[in-house]
Write an enzyme that holds these catalytic residues in place. Structure first.
Site: not given
Ligand SMILES: NC(=O)c1ccc[n+]([C@@H]2O[C@H](COP(=O)([O-])OP(=O)(O)OC[C@H]3O[C@@H](n4cnc5c(N)ncnc54)[C@H](O)[C@@H]3O)[C@@H](O)[C@H]2O)c1
Length: 297
Positions: A116, A140, A144
């Site tokens: 991120s 957070y 990362k």
């Molecule tokens: N959406 C954004 O703008 C953004 C920006 C930067 C980074 N990210 C990163 O991208 C990744 C995906 O983001 P997203 O927006 O799809 O989030 P999201 O919360 O929709 O998806 C994350 C998924 O991981 C699952 N999960 C969490 N911890 C877990 C664990 N310990 N074991 C098994 N499953 C687990 C959750 O149930 C969820 O389905 C994340 O790691 C997030 O930090 C997202």
């Protein structure tokens, strides 16, 4: 390829699953469904409900499949919550270590990790390139950064190829009729106003040093983001790459486009005026050029 997608029931993971299945790969999904939804997972994927902190569960999944690569989306991602519930966010790091240890044990050589822009903290300059100082201002972002550093050790000592993709502000719908429900992001809030769930949009600050005084962010469409992941599958050496368009969009630009009611409110602590990515490295290494318009006509 046989690809393990962690967090494949979440916003970005489910879109990635759909895309890589379309490209002909076999997909195995792990998700604990803490936030994700089983119905978002493509029927053609094999689904395991479970938590990455559970080593026995993980070992069982790894012993049943021979993975060529892992896309690691699973994680907790609410910056505000991470400052209060550190124990929960520490699991992002434990999960990373558990995955890497299983990769070593079962000889899996490649992992693409959802990092991120939060690893950078307050921007010292924009656009932010990958050499920008790393100084996360929330737990957070710290988790990362720790994951990236642990990947680096496993890469050097164990020969794992780790591609860390630092996302900027992800938005849009990948065709699953599902937008990130995390209402910290502007797009879901706009949709809440449009649907009547919310009365108006609060704009935090209108005297920033930006063209219209409101915050400028680098929004990246989820379809472009997922495309970058499929390109990253072709890389054969570890690297860290920003995923942003390089173009900033202000909050007022969104408001004007959607013509929604809004009100100015005071600035929030820790909200920088402008956050945009340099996307030169993504273009050079992945041949990636974002195509989707952030504000649709
Ligand atoms: N959406 C954004 O703008 C953004 C920006 C930067 C980074 N990210 C990163 O991208 C990744 C995906 O983001 P997203 O927006 O799809 O989030 P999201 O919360 O929709 O998806 C994350 C998924 O991981 C699952 N999960 C969490 N911890 C877990 C664990 N310990 N074991 C098994 N499953 C687990 C959750 O149930 C969820 O389905 C994340 O790691 C997030 O930090 C997202």
């Amino acid at each position: 390829m046989n690809i393990l997608v962690t967090g494949g029931a979440g916003y970005i993971g489910s879109a990635a699953v759909k895309k890589i299945i379309q490209e002909g790969h076999e997909v195995i999904v792990i998700d604990n469904l803490s936030k994700g939804k089983k119905e978002l997972v493509d029927d053609k994927a094999k689904f395991y409900e479970g938590d990455l902190i559970n080593l026995e569960f993980l070992k069982n999944v790894f012993s049943k499949h021979k993975f060529d690569a892992i896309m690691h989306f699973a994680g907790y991602k609410a910056a505000g919550e991470s400052m209060i519930n550190l124990e929960k966010y520490s699991q992002n790091i434990t999960s990373m270590i558990n995955l890497l240890d299983n990769m070593v044990q079962f000889n899996v050589k490649k992992i693409i990790f959802s990092s991120s822009a939060a690893v950078y903290g307050e921007p010292q300059y924009t656009p932010i390139d990958e050499s920008h100082p790393l100084n996360p201002i929330n737990y957070y972002g710290f988790t990362k950064l720790e994951c990236e550093r642990i990947i680096d050790w496993y890469s050097k000592q164990k020969g794992i190829v780790g591609i860390c993709l630092r996302y900027f502000n992800v938005m849009g719908d990948a065709g699953l009729n599902y937008r990130d429900p995390d209402a910290q992001n502007i797009e879901p809030i706009i949709y809440e106003v449009l649907s009547g769930k919310r009365e108006k949009l609060l704009i935090f600050g209108n005297d920033y040093e930006t063209p219209d005084g409101t915050c400028v962010r680098d929004y990246i469409d989820i379809k472009d983001l997922v495309h970058a992941h499929t390109l990253a599958l072709n890389l054969n050496s570890s690297d860290i790459i920003n995923l942003g368009t390089g173009k900033g969009t202000s909050v007022l630009e969104f408001v004007k486009k959607y013509n929604i009611p809004y009100e100015f409110s005071s600035k929030r602590e820790g909200d920088p005026a402008t956050l945009t990515a340099s996307s030169k490295k993504a273009k050079r290494l992945l041949g990636w050029i974002p195509k989707e318009k952030v504000i649709k006509n």
